[in-house]
Motif scaffolding. Structure first.
Motif, PDB file in Angstrom:
ATOM      1  N   UNK A 202      46.605 -33.738  21.026  1.00 56.10           N
ATOM      2  CA  UNK A 202      46.345 -33.084  22.323  1.00 56.10           C
ATOM      3  C   UNK A 202      47.298 -31.937  22.642  1.00 56.10           C
ATOM      4  N   UNK A 203      48.544 -32.057  22.233  1.00 55.28           N
ATOM      5  CA  UNK A 203      49.512 -30.994  22.525  1.00 55.28           C
ATOM      6  C   UNK A 203      49.125 -29.693  21.823  1.00 55.28           C
ATOM      7  N   UNK A 204      48.714 -29.795  20.559  1.00 53.02           N
ATOM      8  CA  UNK A 204      48.291 -28.602  19.821  1.00 53.02           C
ATOM      9  C   UNK A 204      47.018 -28.011  20.413  1.00 53.02           C
ATOM     10  N   UNK A 205      46.125 -28.873  20.861  1.00 50.05           N
ATOM     11  CA  UNK A 205      44.894 -28.366  21.471  1.00 50.05           C
ATOM     12  C   UNK A 205      45.205 -27.579  22.747  1.00 50.05           C
TER      13      UNK A 205
ATOM     14  N   UNK B  77      38.958 -27.366  20.742  1.00 43.23           N
ATOM     15  CA  UNK B  77      38.932 -28.640  20.004  1.00 43.23           C
ATOM     16  C   UNK B  77      38.574 -28.417  18.536  1.00 43.23           C
ATOM     17  N   UNK B  78      37.657 -27.498  18.253  1.00 42.56           N
ATOM     18  CA  UNK B  78      37.320 -27.185  16.859  1.00 42.56           C
ATOM     19  C   UNK B  78      38.520 -26.569  16.145  1.00 42.56           C
ATOM     20  N   UNK B  79      39.205 -25.644  16.799  1.00 40.33           N
ATOM     21  CA  UNK B  79      40.388 -25.037  16.196  1.00 40.33           C
ATOM     22  C   UNK B  79      41.458 -26.086  15.937  1.00 40.33           C
ATOM     23  N   UNK B  80      41.626 -27.002  16.859  1.00 40.46           N
ATOM     24  CA  UNK B  80      42.614 -28.063  16.708  1.00 40.46           C
ATOM     25  C   UNK B  80      42.299 -28.940  15.492  1.00 40.46           C
ATOM     26  N   UNK B  81      41.024 -29.204  15.257  1.00 45.05           N
ATOM     27  CA  UNK B  81      40.624 -30.037  14.115  1.00 45.05           C
ATOM     28  C   UNK B  81      40.862 -29.336  12.782  1.00 45.05           C
ATOM     29  N   UNK B  82      40.709 -28.015  12.757  1.00 46.87           N
ATOM     30  CA  UNK B  82      40.814 -27.283  11.493  1.00 46.87           C
ATOM     31  C   UNK B  82      42.204 -26.724  11.229  1.00 46.87           C
ATOM     32  N   UNK B  83      43.081 -26.751  12.209  1.00 42.94           N
ATOM     33  CA  UNK B  83      44.430 -26.207  12.060  1.00 42.94           C
ATOM     34  C   UNK B  83      45.308 -27.220  11.334  1.00 42.94           C
TER      35      UNK B  83
ATOM     36  N   UNK C  99      46.617 -24.204  21.640  1.00 46.63           N
ATOM     37  CA  UNK C  99      45.550 -23.318  21.177  1.00 46.63           C
ATOM     38  C   UNK C  99      44.710 -22.809  22.351  1.00 46.63           C
ATOM     39  N   UNK C 100      44.447 -23.665  23.323  1.00 46.55           N
ATOM     40  CA  UNK C 100      43.699 -23.236  24.510  1.00 46.55           C
ATOM     41  C   UNK C 100      44.461 -22.143  25.251  1.00 46.55           C
ATOM     42  N   UNK C 101      45.772 -22.282  25.318  1.00 47.56           N
ATOM     43  CA  UNK C 101      46.601 -21.270  25.969  1.00 47.56           C
ATOM     44  C   UNK C 101      46.529 -19.943  25.211  1.00 47.56           C
ATOM     45  N   UNK C 102      46.590 -20.000  23.886  1.00 46.32           N
ATOM     46  CA  UNK C 102      46.479 -18.777  23.086  1.00 46.32           C
ATOM     47  C   UNK C 102      45.123 -18.110  23.298  1.00 46.32           C
TER      48      UNK C 102
ATOM     49  N   UNK D 274      33.601 -18.569  11.936  1.00 48.80           N
ATOM     50  CA  UNK D 274      34.802 -17.935  11.398  1.00 48.80           C
ATOM     51  C   UNK D 274      35.572 -17.342  12.574  1.00 48.80           C
ATOM     52  N   UNK D 275      36.907 -17.414  12.539  1.00 55.27           N
ATOM     53  CA  UNK D 275      37.679 -16.920  13.675  1.00 55.27           C
ATOM     54  C   UNK D 275      39.100 -16.573  13.280  1.00 55.27           C
ATOM     55  N   UNK D 276      39.749 -15.837  14.178  1.00 57.21           N
ATOM     56  CA  UNK D 276      41.170 -15.538  14.085  1.00 57.21           C
ATOM     57  C   UNK D 276      41.667 -15.288  15.500  1.00 57.21           C
ATOM     58  N   UNK D 277      42.899 -15.693  15.784  1.00 62.25           N
ATOM     59  CA  UNK D 277      43.474 -15.436  17.092  1.00 62.25           C
ATOM     60  C   UNK D 277      44.921 -15.006  16.932  1.00 62.25           C
ATOM     61  N   UNK D 278      45.515 -14.541  18.016  1.00 63.08           N
ATOM     62  CA  UNK D 278      46.899 -14.072  17.984  1.00 63.08           C
ATOM     63  C   UNK D 278      47.771 -14.993  18.824  1.00 63.08           C
ATOM     64  N   UNK D 279      49.068 -14.949  18.520  1.00 64.10           N
ATOM     65  CA  UNK D 279      50.011 -15.800  19.243  1.00 64.10           C
ATOM     66  C   UNK D 279      50.949 -14.960  20.095  1.00 64.10           C
TER      67      UNK D 279
END
Length: 200
Positions: free
Chosen positions: A128-131, A116-122, A134-137, A155-160
Motif C-alpha cells: 500500500x505504501x508504494x501504491x 494499482x496496476x503500476x504497483x503490481x508491475x513495479x 505512485x498515486x502521488x507521482x 505501456x507507460x512511463x512516469x516521472x518522479x
C-alpha cells in the motif's frame, strides 16, 4: 549548513547546477521541482552560499504530510502545476501520433486509477505504501501511456520528484509493438517542452 529559502537563490542554484551536468542531474531535477511548486515538500541545504561545494535536498523539517493527503489536496485543488503548462503540447503530440497509431489504442496520460496496476508491475511495489507513492507521482508529475479500447494501460512511463523518467513498463503480451518507444518519446518531448532535463 544553510537552508536556501529565497526563491531568487533557488533559481540561481538551478542555473548553476545546469552547468555541472551530468554529475548534478539528480539534485538539479529536485531543485527544479522545488522551483516549480515543490509538490514533495523538499528543501535545499548547501554548505555555503554562493560558493557551495555540497547541495542536499531533503524533506522539509517542519512539514510532516502523509503522501495520500497530498494526493487528494493536489487532485482537488488542481495544483498539478506541470499538467497545466504541458496540456497544449500533450494534445499536439497526441494528435500527431494518433494519425499513425491503430485506432483501438490511445495515447494518453496515467490517472490515479492506474496506480494499482503500476504497483503490481513495479519491482519495488506490491504494498500500500508504494501504491500511495505512485498515486502521488501520477497526480504531481508528467506521465504518458498507451491505453487499449477499454481504457486499460498497456505501456507507460512516469516521472518522479527528481525529474527522472521512471517505471517504464509494457505488459508482456504487448511488447515488440513500438509502444515503449512511443511512450518514452512522448514523455521526453513533454518534459523537454516544460524545461525539464530528459533523463531516466
Amino acid at each position: 549548513m544553510l537552508v536556501l529559502n529565497c526563491s531568487t537563490k533557488l533559481q540561481k542554484l538551478e542555473k548553476m547546477l545546469r552547468w555541472s551536468f551530468p554529475v548534478s542531474l539528480k539534485v538539479y531535477g529536485a531543485v527544479m521541482n522545488i522551483n516549480r511548486g515543490n509538490p514533495f515538500r523538499k528543501e535545499v541545504v548547501v554548505d555555503s552560499w554562493p560558493d557551495f561545494k555540497a547541495v542536499i535536498t531533503r524533506p522539509q523539517r517542519q512539514v510532516h504530510i502523509h503522501v495520500i493527503s497530498f494526493v487528494s489536496e493536489s487532485f482537488v485543488n488542481g495544483e498539478s502545476f506541470i499538467w497545466e503548462a504541458c496540456t497544449f503540447f500533450f494534445f499536439l503530440i497526441y494528435f500527431l501520433y494518433s494519425l499513425r497509431m491503430d485506432p483501438k489504442f490511445t495515447l494518453a496520460y496515467l490517472d490515479i486509477s492506474h496506480s494499482s496496476l503500476l504497483n503490481k508491475t513495479w519491482s519495488r511495489g506490491g504494498n500500500p505504501r508504494c501504491e500511495k507513492y505512485l498515486a502521488n507521482l501520477i497526480c504531481s508529475f508528467p506521465s504518458a501511456c498507451v491505453l487499449d479500447d477499454e481504457g486499460y494501460p498497456l505501456s507507460w512511463s512516469l516521472t518522479d520528484q527528481f525529474a527522472t523518467m521512471i517505471h517504464s513498463y509494457t505488459l508482456p503480451e504487448h511488447r515488440r509493438k513500438g509502444f515503449s518507444r512511443l511512450v518514452t518519446t512522448t514523455l521526453a518531448k513533454k518534459l523537454h517542452s516544460c524545461g525539464f532535463p530528459v533523463q531516466g
